[in-house]
Write a protein that holds these residues in place. Structure first.
Motif, PDB file in Angstrom:
ATOM      1  N   MET A 149       0.854  -1.184   0.000  1.00  0.00           N
ATOM      2  CA  MET A 149       0.000   0.000   0.000  1.00  0.00           C
ATOM      3  C   MET A 149       0.894   1.240   0.000  1.00  0.00           C
ATOM      4  SD  MET A 149      -1.414  -2.776   1.499  1.00  0.00           S
ATOM      5  CE  MET A 149      -1.150  -2.741   3.260  1.00  0.00           C
ATOM      6  N   SER A 161       2.739   6.873  13.077  1.00  0.00           N
ATOM      7  CA  SER A 161       4.195   7.033  13.045  1.00  0.00           C
ATOM      8  C   SER A 161       4.808   6.065  12.044  1.00  0.00           C
ATOM      9  CB  SER A 161       4.801   6.787  14.435  1.00  0.00           C
ATOM     10  OG  SER A 161       4.597   5.437  14.818  1.00  0.00           O
ATOM     11  N   LEU A 162       5.945   6.472  11.514  1.00  0.00           N
ATOM     12  CA  LEU A 162       6.744   5.623  10.633  1.00  0.00           C
ATOM     13  C   LEU A 162       8.118   5.506  11.260  1.00  0.00           C
ATOM     14  CD1 LEU A 162       5.856   7.118   7.124  1.00  0.00           C
ATOM     15  CD2 LEU A 162       5.003   4.980   8.099  1.00  0.00           C
ATOM     16  N   GLU A 163       8.659   4.281  11.271  1.00  0.00           N
ATOM     17  CA  GLU A 163       9.988   4.031  11.819  1.00  0.00           C
ATOM     18  C   GLU A 163      10.832   3.395  10.723  1.00  0.00           C
ATOM     19  OE1 GLU A 163      10.751   0.469  12.564  1.00  0.00           O
ATOM     20  OE2 GLU A 163      12.804   1.203  12.590  1.00  0.00           O
ATOM     21  N   SER A 164      12.013   3.936  10.518  1.00  0.00           N
ATOM     22  CA  SER A 164      12.906   3.402   9.494  1.00  0.00           C
ATOM     23  C   SER A 164      14.341   3.583   9.948  1.00  0.00           C
ATOM     24  CB  SER A 164      12.677   4.136   8.170  1.00  0.00           C
ATOM     25  OG  SER A 164      13.578   3.655   7.196  1.00  0.00           O
ATOM     26  N   ILE A 224      12.628  -2.100   5.433  1.00  0.00           N
ATOM     27  CA  ILE A 224      13.415  -0.998   6.012  1.00  0.00           C
ATOM     28  C   ILE A 224      12.790  -0.410   7.270  1.00  0.00           C
ATOM     29  CG2 ILE A 224      14.357  -0.351   3.745  1.00  0.00           C
ATOM     30  CD1 ILE A 224      12.492   2.189   3.994  1.00  0.00           C
ATOM     31  N   GLY A 225      11.570  -0.803   7.618  1.00  0.00           N
ATOM     32  CA  GLY A 225      10.971  -0.223   8.810  1.00  0.00           C
ATOM     33  C   GLY A 225       9.547  -0.687   9.020  1.00  0.00           C
ATOM     34  N   SER A 226       8.828   0.052   9.864  1.00  0.00           N
ATOM     35  CA  SER A 226       7.450  -0.342  10.176  1.00  0.00           C
ATOM     36  C   SER A 226       6.585   0.896  10.385  1.00  0.00           C
ATOM     37  CB  SER A 226       7.427  -1.215  11.423  1.00  0.00           C
ATOM     38  OG  SER A 226       7.929  -0.481  12.529  1.00  0.00           O
ATOM     39  N   THR A 227       5.292   0.667  10.473  1.00  0.00           N
ATOM     40  CA  THR A 227       4.366   1.767  10.640  1.00  0.00           C
ATOM     41  C   THR A 227       3.340   1.445  11.721  1.00  0.00           C
ATOM     42  OG1 THR A 227       2.661   3.106   9.563  1.00  0.00           O
ATOM     43  CG2 THR A 227       2.957   0.884   8.731  1.00  0.00           C
ATOM     44  N   ILE A 259       7.463  -1.389   6.169  1.00  0.00           N
ATOM     45  CA  ILE A 259       7.865  -0.519   5.067  1.00  0.00           C
ATOM     46  C   ILE A 259       8.943  -1.249   4.273  1.00  0.00           C
ATOM     47  CG2 ILE A 259       8.728   1.761   4.415  1.00  0.00           C
ATOM     48  CD1 ILE A 259       7.954   2.746   7.192  1.00  0.00           C
ATOM     49  N   PRO A 280       9.877   3.783  -0.980  1.00  0.00           N
ATOM     50  CA  PRO A 280       9.265   3.008   0.104  1.00  0.00           C
ATOM     51  C   PRO A 280       7.748   2.898  -0.036  1.00  0.00           C
ATOM     52  CG  PRO A 280       9.898   5.191   0.873  1.00  0.00           C
ATOM     53  CD  PRO A 280      10.438   5.050  -0.521  1.00  0.00           C
ATOM     54  N   TYR A 281       7.219   1.716   0.308  1.00  0.00           N
ATOM     55  CA  TYR A 281       5.769   1.537   0.378  1.00  0.00           C
ATOM     56  C   TYR A 281       5.480   0.524   1.477  1.00  0.00           C
ATOM     57  CZ  TYR A 281       6.507  -2.580  -2.636  1.00  0.00           C
ATOM     58  OH  TYR A 281       6.933  -3.776  -3.162  1.00  0.00           O
ATOM     59  N   ILE A 282       4.217   0.240   1.687  1.00  0.00           N
ATOM     60  CA  ILE A 282       3.806  -0.561   2.834  1.00  0.00           C
ATOM     61  C   ILE A 282       3.306  -1.929   2.385  1.00  0.00           C
ATOM     62  CG2 ILE A 282       2.107  -0.701   4.709  1.00  0.00           C
ATOM     63  CD1 ILE A 282       2.243   2.390   4.824  1.00  0.00           C
ATOM     64  N   THR A 313      13.178  -5.905   9.901  1.00  0.00           N
ATOM     65  CA  THR A 313      14.043  -4.949   9.206  1.00  0.00           C
ATOM     66  C   THR A 313      15.355  -5.622   8.800  1.00  0.00           C
ATOM     67  OG1 THR A 313      13.082  -3.038  10.314  1.00  0.00           O
ATOM     68  CG2 THR A 313      15.316  -2.775   9.451  1.00  0.00           C
TER      69      THR A 313
END
Lengths: 96, 96, 96, 96, 96
Positions: free
Chosen positions: A1, A84-87, D7-10, D26, D40-42, D51
């Protein structure tokens, strides 16, 4: 998404019953800091999002798989507001 | 869904029953001021749109989810005529 | 749907029953004057098109919605031969 | 399917029942050496990825065809963790 | 469908029953001479293709419409091996 930023809204004349009355917002794809990077397009709002919100947009046939868009002729729908987004081990975006 | 400008029309020889007789317009993706930015492609008209109209185009499988395109082999359909677009707190486009 | 120019054909070894025996043409996306602008790809012919024809190509799941492609593993199908394209009040393409 | 790097999370506020509670990661499209190349996308995690993992992402309607995403409004799902990629006769990526 | 060149393979840890055990190849979109032009991605093999083969790849929901991929969470499947491509009246590719 997609990660997307809500930048505005549209008023339109729509015939189709399933789509009429839905709130149509203008969004742009965004990066992990919430900065817009893509061209503007239209997504159906299902989460009471507003201008300035960073949101999750589902595209394609799955845009019809929410309670508000079943069997509607839509290809983009806002399914969540990002808190929030964490990267890379740190927060790159946090909702104000 | 895409913001798109109607720029013309096409006459074609089509065999498929579900698609034959549909009005096929040429559209280009547009920005929030209504200026065309993308390459031309073809969308089925379901709202009596015409050249110069700024419209909403639904793509993919959802293009089959209007009364005029059910089960037709179409991937782009005009589902609405845009009356106005608002972005950044002001109107960027208003239909004449 | 895409405006596309037929530029050639392919001979392939295909196992799937629903796809085997179909005529597979090579097409390129084209502009409103019929000049090719995109990369070549393969589309199933359902309208007896040939090299040099400007055609309408439906993509995605809707490519399965013709009489010749039902339930076949295809994502691009030629659904019409373009006779003429009109843009900006004049004909930009007319079939010879 | 895409080769992608997590690369990350949301963290998001989601109304839809079928999507709520799913882990949203992410990701970025990557090359055969595992280096990220795309925006980046989800994607929904279904394989306990984290990660730094190189994963396989399925997009479009097929993202709904896992046990965790049936009938959910999702268009991208992580379906596998890549152990190794081989190209040109040698390993270009191996999981540490 | 895409013209694509098989350039390698992947070993992955996959949970989903419908996808597990399938041969996953790395492909790149190619031109009519068989030269790779696109970024690498992963497609399910259904025709016993191998590295160096020029193949036809079906994408999107139609990737689920082969005997080996029904109801699987896949978006790209190899449906044929290309024997020859003809463009502009001459063969641009012939399988060795």
């Amino acid at each position: 998404m997609r990660i997307a930023l809500v930048i505005g809204s549209t008023v339109s004349t729509i015939k189709d019953e399933a789509l009429r009355g839905r709130k149509l917002l203008i969004v742009r794809a965004a990066d992990t800091e919430g900065k817009p990077t893509g061209e503007p397009y239209i997504a159906v709002d299902t989460v009471s999002a507003g201008t300035g919100d960073l949101v999750i947009v589902t595209e394609g046939s799955s845009a019809r798989y929410t309670g508000l868009t079943q069997n509607a002729s839509v290809d983009s729908v806002i399914v969540g507001v990002i808190d929030s987004l964490e990267s890379g081990g740190k927060f790159t975006y946090q909702k104000q």
